[in-house]
Write an enzyme that holds these catalytic residues in place. Sequence first.
Site, short mmCIF file in Angstrom:
data_model
loop_
_atom_site.label_atom_id
_atom_site.label_comp_id
_atom_site.label_asym_id
_atom_site.label_seq_id
_atom_site.Cartn_x
_atom_site.Cartn_y
_atom_site.Cartn_z
N GLY A 313 0.70 -1.38 0.22
CA GLY A 313 -0.06 -0.38 0.00
C GLY A 313 0.58 1.23 0.35
N SER A 314 0.35 2.52 0.78
CA SER A 314 1.16 3.80 0.40
C SER A 314 2.23 3.76 1.35
CB SER A 314 0.04 4.54 1.18
OG SER A 314 -1.29 4.72 1.09
N THR A 315 2.53 2.99 2.17
CA THR A 315 4.31 2.28 2.34
C THR A 315 5.09 2.81 0.52
OG1 THR A 315 3.94 0.19 2.28
CG2 THR A 315 4.06 2.24 4.33
N LEU A 316 4.88 2.48 -0.29
CA LEU A 316 5.18 2.50 -1.12
C LEU A 316 4.99 3.71 -2.01
CD1 LEU A 316 7.22 -0.35 -2.06
CD2 LEU A 316 5.55 -0.17 -3.85
#
Lengths: 591, 90
Positions: A313-316
């Site tokens: 998810g958004s951690t990327l």
Amino acid sequence: MKRAGDNKKGERVAASKGVKFSTSPLLAVRLPSWRSRVVLFVLFAAFAALAGRAMWLQAVSRQFLQKQGASRYERTLELPATRGKIMDRNGQVLASSIPVKAVWAIPDDVLAEPPEKLKKLAALLEMSEAELRKKLDSDRTFVYLKRQVEMDVIDKINKLDIDGLDTRKEYKRFYPQGEVMTHMVGFTNVEDVGQESMELAQQKTLVGATGSRKVIKDRLGHIVEDVGLSKEPHDGKDLTLSVDSKLQYIAFTSIKEAVEKFHAKAGAAVVLDVHTGEVLALANWPTYNPNDRTKLTGEQLRNRVITDTFEPGSTLKPFTVALALDTNRVKPTTLFDTTLSGRIMVGDKPIRDTHPHGVIDVSTIIQKSSNIGVSKMALAMPPQEMWEMFTKSGFGQAPRFGFPGAVAGRVRPYKSWRPVEQANMSFGQGISVSLLQLARSYLIFARDGDIIPLSFQKVTEKPVGQQVISPKTAAEVRAMLETVVLPGGTATQAQVPGYRVGGKTGTAQKVINGRYSQSHYIGSFAGIAPMSDPRFVIAVMVDDPVGAIHTGGGVAAPTFAALAANALRAANVPPDSNVTEILKSENLEED
Amino acid sequence: MSGKINLVLAGLLVLCALSVVKAQYIARHLFIDLEALQQQARQLDIDWAQLQLDQSTLGKNARIEQIARTDLNMTPLTPARTQYLTEGTK
């Protein structure tokens, strides 16, 4: 001399009334000469028989006799080698082998003993008498009654003096840190062979080589002499892991509390040392006690940090932004229109933001975690460059840190990317990573743009990094990551009193039966602490939290904060912020 | 003359033989002592390992935390009530 003898004879002649002894008529009897020959022959034959016997023993049956002799006083002793200890980076013992004994029996002999003795034996072996009798009810002549019995119990059993009962030396491995450390250390089976984690990975160096020696024992059982060649036993090498017991405990309690608080299915956390790439802590919940594995389930055994992949998810997102910054396509202040509707179409698929943000700059895209912002940024870049960025950061790459069961995750080849997939990947969908890979990839932001190999053993040499982005880009992304935890960001709960920290939240929908679930999520947070001079990269993952709070910012960020606060304090890191009190705001932004 | 030499040599031989027996006897005793000491060394190694284990078990963070919290009524410190002293600054 002769003369003197004659004189004496003369006197004796006088004493025997003139009759000379030598001429006694009794002695004059002539015997047939064959008799003396017979005697001579018999004597000779007897000697010959003795010589023959000696010859026989010496020459013909010598080997047999020597063997028999040897078996009466020679003993070959097995010299056991101890399995190496496993210690943490500060020398605290995490696994150690202590000699114990296996109790075995010759069933018929033991059954002949009085019943009260058997009763006592059963009690000492911690089994019922019926169980014991069942074990003894066997046609075999050798039955293990119980293995890995500790020495004080053995002493008591020996006092019972039961015929047909004997013991065999073996080792039992103890794990004093138990469930806290088990996913790092692993365990061995009853034969002292590594089964999981580092016990398995380092089996070859941990296990020793048994030796043997041939000795002569006297009748009292003392060893009196070494004979022949002896083989020295070699103890297994001790293993010093990278893990820090204190940090491990902190990580473990943090993740345990998080899973219980958010009613999650599972959770995992990992702490990396930014300078050396060492894994300082690796915690999972649920876990198990390696000293008692009778009720072990696969769920408990699973090392989610390493063997499970999930959509990050958004951690990327920081990686997409870092690439755009590094290739000078954007600056932190470049503005993007993320639309007021919070929705754009890529091909025929929509991409949504949970809250519309309007026109915002790159830094705010990270702070607010705008899917549309990073999608627009990603679509301006060739897929190949993004794929290279992911690959260099270690995603989809076979891990090389020597841990059993480590997975590579999945990044599809860029040639097959459709635009909507490229946009999805820019915010971490359609790609899978393990938590450890995610933590490692954040090293490029925590360090000056380079990535170093991870190590589960204590590192003594400075690792050589591979540059992924420029130091300038790394610093810019770090600044953005810090805004995420500040008011207005998606992870205000990740703030740590006294320290500047930064990171990125991630909320991924779980894929259930091939479709994105609307009610099952994985909340994650990858962060760096402290920001002024990064020491730790900490990644936290909470699997399937139940309840209203399910986002990375809601479940993983506070876990990160608790973990980071204690870890920084435990590691004596000087505070770099004057903010010492943090008011918890319940007003969370979605990501 | 040669008879005397033989006598002396025979005597020496007997002495030598006896000293061999004696030496062997002493050697065996020393060997038994060596064995006992080696056994003791092994036992001490085991005790050492056991003590290290005990230390690790008793020094478990979970146990220390529990004792600190419940028996000693301690609370975790926070930066808010910590005075940090840094060397070289005023």
